[in-house]
Design an enzyme around this catalytic site. Structure first.
Site, mmCIF file in Angstrom:
data_model
loop_
_atom_site.group_PDB
_atom_site.id
_atom_site.type_symbol
_atom_site.label_atom_id
_atom_site.label_comp_id
_atom_site.label_asym_id
_atom_site.label_seq_id
_atom_site.Cartn_x
_atom_site.Cartn_y
_atom_site.Cartn_z
ATOM 1 C CE1 TYR A 167 -3.606 2.536 0.215
ATOM 2 C CE2 TYR A 167 -2.771 3.097 2.394
ATOM 3 C CZ TYR A 167 -3.613 3.353 1.324
ATOM 4 O OH TYR A 167 -4.447 4.440 1.367
ATOM 5 C CD GLU A 174 -2.221 4.865 -6.349
ATOM 6 O OE1 GLU A 174 -3.000 5.790 -6.021
ATOM 7 O OE2 GLU A 174 -2.383 3.676 -5.992
#
Length: 241
Positions: A167, A174
């Site tokens: 994560y 991102e």
């Protein structure tokens, strides 16, 4: 002495129509989720395999070209999970499902697909590694659960533990790719709506993307806390069964 015949067994009342319909609905639900999870699992498995082969053969610059078609399919299919949550077909709350899926879709379509200049960047590789490992585990977990009614303990542990690494890696990748796309957004003015126009409305994709990137600051810890709570609940429940 005359033997008395055995009394006939008492007949149970036939199942009601509503209970029969509920049973049919449960079967259809399991069938649907089994098919859905295995189909999307295959999509993400193709992403993972294609990425590994591209890395071994040509390096990180070739990763996106190798996985694009599979990625667009597998990630876009996740739109259904928002619908599942809204309709109450799954226990995942909309408050956690919506930002996860929309964020992924924005990166997939709004950044990578929209700006080819990002394709050869090294951040694409850790992004796809974190995404594909997470989703191969997640969809196989739910595919086995819906198909057979159980999940292996090792897969349960992976399902609720790999996010600890994947994560943060995915989130950093991102944000980095959004930032890398900024100059290309400005230069191309793609998806921008300028004034004047008949709608008397303007839209700047650069500022829109900047706003979405800023949302990572509050969303990241919120989703991380949610996943940590899920992990604690799932693993503690597994110990008691």
């Amino acid at each position: 002495m005359t033997l008395k015949p055995n009394p006939s067994p008492r007949r149970l009342p036939p199942p009601s129509r509503s209970s029969a319909m509920a049973a049919d609905g449960s079967v259809l639900r399991r069938l649907y989720f089994s098919v859905y999870n295995w189909v999307v699992f295959i999509g993400w498995a193709q992403v993972l395999l294609s990425m590994i082969l591209a890395l071994l053969d040509d390096g990180h610059e070739a990763v996106y070209a190798a996985i694009e078609r599979h990625l667009l399919f597998a990630q876009t299919a996740a739109i259904m999970e928002i619908l599942h949550s809204i309709l109450g077909l799954v226990r995942s709350p909309v408050s956690s499902t919506l930002p996860q899926i929309t964020g992924r879709l924005f990166i997939t379509w709004g950044i990578l697909w929209s700006f080819p200049e990002t394709h050869s960047h090294i951040l694409v590789t850790p992004l796809i590694i974190s995404w594909s490992i997470t989703e191969v585990i997640r969809y196989s977990f739910f595919g086995i659960k819906e198909s057979f009614g159980f999940t292996p303990s090792w897969l349960l542990w992976l399902r609720y533990s790999t996010f600890i690494v994947c994560y943060p890696v995915g989130m950093v990748s991102e944000v980095g790719l959004i930032y890398i796309a900024f100059p290309f957004m400005k230069a191309s003015e793609k998806y921008c709506i300028g004034m004047p126009n008949k709608w008397n409305f303007s839209f700047d994709y650069f500022y829109f993307s900047t706003f979405l990137m800023a949302l990572y600051v509050p969303v990241f810890p919120y989703l991380l806390r949610h996943m940590v709570a899920q992990r604690k609940k799932a693993l503690s429940k597994a110990k008691t069964t």
